[in-house]
Design a protein around this motif. Structure first.
Motif, PDB file in Angstrom:
ATOM      1  N   MET A 178      10.292  -5.594 -11.490  1.00  0.00           N
ATOM      2  CA  MET A 178       9.019  -5.808 -10.785  1.00  0.00           C
ATOM      3  C   MET A 178       9.176  -6.868  -9.692  1.00  0.00           C
ATOM      4  O   MET A 178       8.614  -6.741  -8.611  1.00  0.00           O
ATOM      5  N   THR A 179       9.957  -7.884  -9.947  1.00  0.00           N
ATOM      6  CA  THR A 179      10.207  -8.934  -8.948  1.00  0.00           C
ATOM      7  C   THR A 179      10.958  -8.363  -7.760  1.00  0.00           C
ATOM      8  O   THR A 179      10.604  -8.615  -6.609  1.00  0.00           O
ATOM      9  N   VAL A 180      12.004  -7.590  -7.997  1.00  0.00           N
ATOM     10  CA  VAL A 180      12.801  -6.983  -6.929  1.00  0.00           C
ATOM     11  C   VAL A 180      11.918  -6.028  -6.127  1.00  0.00           C
ATOM     12  O   VAL A 180      11.958  -6.015  -4.890  1.00  0.00           O
ATOM     13  N   ARG A 181      11.114  -5.249  -6.794  1.00  0.00           N
ATOM     14  CA  ARG A 181      10.218  -4.302  -6.123  1.00  0.00           C
ATOM     15  C   ARG A 181       9.225  -5.004  -5.222  1.00  0.00           C
ATOM     16  O   ARG A 181       8.899  -4.522  -4.135  1.00  0.00           O
ATOM     17  N   TYR A 198       9.631  -7.727  -3.553  1.00  0.00           N
ATOM     18  CA  TYR A 198      10.246  -8.261  -2.326  1.00  0.00           C
ATOM     19  C   TYR A 198      10.929  -7.202  -1.485  1.00  0.00           C
ATOM     20  O   TYR A 198      11.572  -7.522  -0.500  1.00  0.00           O
ATOM     21  N   ARG A 199      10.815  -5.959  -1.781  1.00  0.00           N
ATOM     22  CA  ARG A 199      11.427  -4.879  -0.997  1.00  0.00           C
ATOM     23  C   ARG A 199      10.663  -4.611   0.237  1.00  0.00           C
ATOM     24  O   ARG A 199       9.582  -4.632   0.472  1.00  0.00           O
TER      25      ARG A 199
END
Length: 105
Positions: free
Chosen positions: A99-102, A104-105
């Motif tokens: 969820m964190t990576v998503r 910041y995409r």
């Protein structure tokens, strides 16, 4: 639901004097007692009684053998429970990371 020793005897077919003996020789088998000192059996206690009955009557274990089998089963269950908890924790951490990576995409 809870049961008196008489009800436990009725449900399982195991005489009350045997149930009291099993309390002495089976680790972890200790029904609660009410204020009057009467035994109160839980569903878990009934399940354990039925498992012991099966091991002794059907599988022809001695009481000592049945005790050892119950201890072995409990240890195996505990090991699996720890593994499942670890998997759940990892899954949660991976989901948070995803969820964190998503974000910041």
């Amino acid at each position: 639901m809870t049961y008196s020793i008489g009800e436990a005897e009725e449900l399982t077919g195991i005489k009350s004097h045997i149930l009291r003996y099993w309390e002495e020789v089976i680790p972890g088998f200790a029904p609660r007692k009410d204020l009057g000192g009467r035994r109160i059996y839980s569903e878990r206690d009934i399940d354990l009684i039925l498992r012991l009955k099966y091991l002794i009557n059907e599988r022809k274990f001695t009481i000592e053998g049945a005790r050892d089998e119950i201890l072995r089963e409990t240890a195996t269950y505990d090991q699996k429970a720890e593994t499942l908890d670890a998997i759940r924790q990892l899954r949660s951490e991976l989901s948070q990371l995803y969820m964190t990576v998503r974000k910041y995409r």
